[in-house]
Design an enzyme around this catalytic site. Structure first.
Site, PDB file in Angstrom:
ATOM      1  N   GLY A 180       0.791  -1.224   0.000  1.00  0.00           N
ATOM      2  CA  GLY A 180       0.000   0.000   0.000  1.00  0.00           C
ATOM      3  C   GLY A 180       0.826   1.278   0.000  1.00  0.00           C
ATOM      4  O   GLY A 180       0.306   2.349  -0.299  1.00  0.00           O
ATOM      5  N   ASP A 181       2.093   1.173   0.354  1.00  0.00           N
ATOM      6  CA  ASP A 181       3.021   2.315   0.277  1.00  0.00           C
ATOM      7  C   ASP A 181       4.419   1.735   0.115  1.00  0.00           C
ATOM      8  O   ASP A 181       5.263   1.840   1.006  1.00  0.00           O
ATOM      9  CB  ASP A 181       2.931   3.184   1.530  1.00  0.00           C
ATOM     10  CG  ASP A 181       3.769   4.453   1.425  1.00  0.00           C
ATOM     11  OD1 ASP A 181       4.416   4.657   0.370  1.00  0.00           O
ATOM     12  OD2 ASP A 181       3.802   5.237   2.387  1.00  0.00           O
ATOM     13  N   ALA A 182       4.648   1.121  -1.029  1.00  0.00           N
ATOM     14  CA  ALA A 182       5.875   0.349  -1.251  1.00  0.00           C
ATOM     15  C   ALA A 182       7.050   1.217  -1.667  1.00  0.00           C
ATOM     16  O   ALA A 182       7.978   0.744  -2.327  1.00  0.00           O
ATOM     17  CB  ALA A 182       5.616  -0.737  -2.292  1.00  0.00           C
ATOM     18  N   ASN A 186      10.304   2.227   2.950  1.00  0.00           N
ATOM     19  CA  ASN A 186       9.543   1.291   3.765  1.00  0.00           C
ATOM     20  C   ASN A 186      10.024  -0.155   3.675  1.00  0.00           C
ATOM     21  O   ASN A 186       9.404  -1.051   4.242  1.00  0.00           O
ATOM     22  CB  ASN A 186       8.056   1.391   3.413  1.00  0.00           C
ATOM     23  CG  ASN A 186       7.495   2.732   3.805  1.00  0.00           C
ATOM     24  OD1 ASN A 186       7.987   3.365   4.746  1.00  0.00           O
ATOM     25  ND2 ASN A 186       6.484   3.196   3.093  1.00  0.00           N
TER      26      ASN A 186
END
Length: 255
Positions: A180-182, A186
């Site tokens: 979802g927020d690659a 992260n």
């Protein structure tokens, strides 16, 4: 994140060491030494807390439905049964702020200076780590949705009206549980240059795997310079799909 905002993002990544510590964070630290490591665009702060029980991370910021820490805690709790993610130690809120305390994981962010100096290693770790995440998380058991209709509805709830072209995605190539927020920060990378875990899972949910791959590839441009997008896709283990890369990158930038 706007790809033209790389300088702003880098400044947000490393707040001054003199950043004031909120009273709630001091209470949550329980006497541990605190170091500011992140400040986001809405004023949220993340501190590293080093104490006798090891390293913890304390996220603290204004209440914000789009980046709810309670939502992130729920997703991390689910994902932790299948893949290396931080363990949730505490989550809470008052009338104005929220907080999340998690365990530390081995490794450094893929955008730590240690790894920005070795972009080939970092990009390979991000791609392989993303593939491992997608293979580990069970789609049929995931209760969270990050498909295009869900994202379009979320954007509309925030007053964002997407152009018709972005409301009609390419056919799904393979459903996975997406991060979802690659973005590069992260993924954590160990001393051996291999991925060691993932953080910031507030948008985790089922979607076409290209929704993650496209963002991860795009983020290499912000963090390591041009020319790394295809290397990331290849490290993931597939060939670049130009249509899906372009679509999901445009969707990310629009929302």
């Amino acid at each position: 994140m706007n790809p033209d905002a790389r300088e702003t993002w880098q400044q947000a990544f490393a707040p001054p060491t003199t950043t004031p510590v909120p009273a709630r964070v001091r209470d949550l630290a329980e006497g541990a030494a605190l170091e500011p490591v992140w400040e986001n665009e809405i004023g949220g702060l993340t501190f590293r807390a080093r104490g006798v029980e090891g390293v913890r991370y304390i996220k603290y910021g204004p209440l914000n439905a789009e980046t709810s820490m309670a939502v992130e805690a729920e997703r991390m709790g689910w994902a932790s049964a299948y893949t290396p993610v931080p363990r949730v130690l505490a989550v809470g809120a008052d009338d104005e702020h929220e907080w999340l305390v998690t365990s530390g994981l081995p490794g450094l962010s893929a955008v730590d200076p240690r790894w920005t100096a070795e972009p080939a290693t970092a990009v390979r770790a991000i791609g392989r780590g993303l593939r491992a995440l997608h293979e580990a998380l069970p789609v049929d058991e995931c209760p969270f949705d990050w498909t295009v209709p869900a994202r379009v509805a979320n954007a509309a709830g925030r007053g964002i009206v997407l152009p018709p072209a972005l409301r009609e995605p390419p056919p799904i190539e393979r459903l996975v549980v997406c991060h979802g927020d690659a973005c590069a920060p992260n993924t954590l990378v160990g001393d051996d240059g291999a991925w060691s875990g993932h953080v910031d899972l507030g948008a985790l949910g089922v979607a076409d795997r290209w929704a993650d791959i496209a963002v991860a590839a795009m983020s290499t441009e912000w963090n390591y310079g041009p020319g790394w997008q295809d290397a990331l896709v290849e490290a993931y283990g597939i060939s670049p799909d130009r249509e899906r890369l372009a679509y999901y990158q445009a969707l990310w930038n629009a929302t």
